[in-house]
Design an enzyme around this catalytic site. Structure first.
Site, short mmCIF file in Angstrom:
data_model
loop_
_atom_site.label_atom_id
_atom_site.label_comp_id
_atom_site.label_asym_id
_atom_site.label_seq_id
_atom_site.Cartn_x
_atom_site.Cartn_y
_atom_site.Cartn_z
N SER A 6 26.57 35.02 14.10
CA SER A 6 25.90 35.29 12.83
C SER A 6 24.77 36.29 13.03
O SER A 6 23.82 36.03 13.77
CB SER A 6 25.33 34.00 12.23
OG SER A 6 24.46 34.34 11.16
N HIS A 29 29.68 37.49 11.72
CA HIS A 29 29.43 36.67 10.53
C HIS A 29 28.21 37.22 9.78
O HIS A 29 27.13 37.37 10.35
CB HIS A 29 29.18 35.23 11.00
CG HIS A 29 28.99 34.23 9.92
ND1 HIS A 29 30.06 33.59 9.31
CD2 HIS A 29 27.88 33.72 9.35
CE1 HIS A 29 29.60 32.73 8.42
NE2 HIS A 29 28.27 32.79 8.41
N ASP A 31 25.78 36.66 6.63
CA ASP A 31 25.31 35.69 5.64
C ASP A 31 24.67 36.41 4.46
O ASP A 31 23.61 37.02 4.60
CB ASP A 31 24.29 34.74 6.28
CG ASP A 31 24.93 33.78 7.27
OD1 ASP A 31 25.89 33.10 6.89
OD2 ASP A 31 24.47 33.72 8.43
N MET A 33 22.81 35.99 1.02
CA MET A 33 22.04 34.98 0.27
C MET A 33 21.29 35.65 -0.86
O MET A 33 20.81 36.78 -0.71
CB MET A 33 21.04 34.29 1.20
CG MET A 33 21.66 33.70 2.45
SD MET A 33 20.42 32.78 3.39
CE MET A 33 21.35 32.43 4.89
N HIS A 62 29.96 35.48 4.58
CA HIS A 62 29.72 34.14 4.05
C HIS A 62 28.79 34.28 2.86
O HIS A 62 27.59 34.51 3.02
CB HIS A 62 29.11 33.27 5.16
CG HIS A 62 28.69 31.91 4.74
ND1 HIS A 62 27.85 31.13 5.51
CD2 HIS A 62 28.99 31.16 3.64
CE1 HIS A 62 27.65 29.96 4.91
NE2 HIS A 62 28.32 29.96 3.76
N MET A 64 26.56 33.06 0.09
CA MET A 64 25.77 31.94 -0.43
C MET A 64 25.07 32.46 -1.67
O MET A 64 23.86 32.72 -1.68
CB MET A 64 24.78 31.45 0.65
CG MET A 64 25.48 30.65 1.74
SD MET A 64 24.51 30.55 3.26
CE MET A 64 25.00 32.11 4.02
N MET A 133 30.25 23.42 6.47
CA MET A 133 28.87 23.69 6.89
C MET A 133 28.34 22.52 7.71
O MET A 133 28.47 21.36 7.31
CB MET A 133 27.96 23.90 5.66
CG MET A 133 28.20 25.19 4.89
SD MET A 133 27.99 26.69 5.87
CE MET A 133 26.26 26.60 6.36
N GLY A 138 21.25 28.27 4.09
CA GLY A 138 20.00 28.92 3.72
C GLY A 138 19.25 29.55 4.88
O GLY A 138 18.63 30.58 4.73
N GLY A 140 18.98 30.08 9.45
CA GLY A 140 19.48 29.90 10.80
C GLY A 140 18.55 28.97 11.57
O GLY A 140 17.48 28.59 11.08
N GLY A 141 18.99 28.58 12.76
CA GLY A 141 18.13 27.81 13.65
C GLY A 141 17.90 26.36 13.28
O GLY A 141 16.99 25.73 13.78
N ASP A 171 29.81 26.13 10.80
CA ASP A 171 28.69 27.07 10.73
C ASP A 171 27.38 26.29 10.59
O ASP A 171 27.20 25.55 9.63
CB ASP A 171 28.90 27.99 9.51
CG ASP A 171 27.78 29.01 9.35
OD1 ASP A 171 26.95 29.17 10.26
OD2 ASP A 171 27.75 29.66 8.28
N GLY A 172 26.50 26.49 11.58
CA GLY A 172 25.18 25.88 11.52
C GLY A 172 24.92 25.02 12.75
O GLY A 172 25.59 24.01 12.96
N GLY A 173 24.00 25.47 13.60
CA GLY A 173 23.63 24.68 14.77
C GLY A 173 24.72 24.62 15.83
O GLY A 173 24.67 23.76 16.71
N GLY A 193 24.64 31.67 15.45
CA GLY A 193 23.60 32.67 15.29
C GLY A 193 22.63 32.64 16.44
O GLY A 193 22.70 33.46 17.37
N SER A 194 21.72 31.65 16.43
CA SER A 194 20.69 31.57 17.47
C SER A 194 21.30 31.42 18.86
O SER A 194 20.75 31.96 19.83
CB SER A 194 19.73 30.40 17.21
OG SER A 194 19.92 29.83 15.96
O1 LIG Z 1 25.16 30.28 6.95
C1 LIG Z 1 24.28 30.05 7.76
C2 LIG Z 1 22.99 29.44 7.34
O2 LIG Z 1 23.02 29.23 5.99
C3 LIG Z 1 24.57 30.33 9.18
O3 LIG Z 1 25.58 31.30 9.33
C4 LIG Z 1 23.42 30.54 10.13
O4 LIG Z 1 23.08 31.87 10.27
C5 LIG Z 1 23.80 30.00 11.48
O5 LIG Z 1 22.71 30.12 12.35
P1 LIG Z 1 22.51 29.13 13.59
O6 LIG Z 1 22.41 27.74 13.01
O7 LIG Z 1 23.72 29.28 14.44
O8 LIG Z 1 21.27 29.62 14.20
FE LIG Z 2 26.89 31.42 7.53
#
Ligand SMILES: O=C(CO)[C@@H](O)[C@H](O)COP(=O)(O)O
Ligand SMILES: [Fe+2]
Length: 218
Positions: A6, A29, A31, A33, A62, A64, A133, A138, A140-141, A171-173, A193-194
């Site tokens: 991401s 990816h 995002d 928003m 993605h 949002m 999700m 909304g 990252g991190g 997606d997420g964490g 992402g992170s």
């Molecule tokens: O859609 C989203 C957040 O809304 C993601 O795509 C984040 O960007 C993922 O980031 P990490 O959780 O991997 O840092």
């Molecule tokens: Fe995303």
């Protein structure tokens, strides 16, 4: 097993080089928003169009945003090769998925953590991927929500019954310590992402995550 870093975690002042840093990934990816569907604002069509012109990997957008019925196909026209919209925001998900495909991209639907999959199972006839999700959309991190693994398994089972090549994305964490449970539950596309852009080497992180996912494939 595909990795989609991401760019939300990338340096927004240097997006072209940040995309080049993940040239070994399967997707990038993006995002999108809008300050309405989620309390954050990132980028929109003009930036996606500019990124599509220079990226070494296909763009996985993605969305949002509110009113994806109106906007989703434009992201395919702008050059995204996969366009994901949220079922919570769509009033005509079937028409929207068809419009994305007609514009030449893969179509996907996303589910927030609190959204059940069962009412949307019929959409498997219209999409190429389902995004589960693993954080509230909304930012990252955020911390990975392991309680979403049951939904990943449920979607994977529905895809198996339905037949065809429908991918299941998380997606997420997603990171080295959480990707295995995602793969075991049935995910096959991993957004990170992170875990990628926060690593010393983004390319090494992509390779490591892919290895871990492959080793724990469903
Ligand atoms: O859609 C989203 C957040 O809304 C993601 O795509 C984040 O960007 C993922 O980031 P990490 O959780 O991997 O840092
Ligand atoms: Fe995303």
């Amino acid at each position: 097993m595909q990795i989609s870093p991401s760019i939300l975690a990338a340096d927004f002042a240097n997006l072209q080089s940040e995309l080049e840093a993940i040239a070994t990934a399967d997707w990038a990816h993006v995002d999108v928003m809008d300050y309405h569907f989620v309390p954050n604002l990132t980028l929109g069509l003009p930036v996606v169009e500019a990124l599509a012109a220079v990226t070494p990997v296909p763009l996985d957008c993605h969305l949002m945003i509110e009113d994806p019925d109106r906007w989703a196909a434009s992201y395919a026209e702008a050059g995204a090769r996969s366009v994901t919209f949220h079922v919570e925001a769509a009033t005509d998900p079937v028409g929207t998925a068809r419009a994305i495909r007609a514009a030449g991209a893969r179509a996907a639907v996303a589910l927030k953590p609190g959204t059940e999959f069962a009412p949307y199972e019929h959409l498997l006839a219209e999409v190429d991927m389902v995004l589960v999700m693993t954080v509230e959309p909304g930012f990252g991190g955020q911390s990975f929500m392991a309680d979403q693994m049951a939904k990943v398994a449920q979607v994977r089972e529905a895809v198996r019954r339905h037949g065809g090549e429908i991918w299941v994305q998380v997606d997420g964490g997603v990171a080295a310590d959480t990707i295995e449970q995602c793969a075991q539950a049935g995910a096959d596309v991993f957004v990170a992402g992170s875990a990628v852009y926060g690593a010393e080497s983004a390319a090494d992180a992509v390779g490591h995550l892919r290895d871990l996912a492959r080793r724990h494939a469903h």
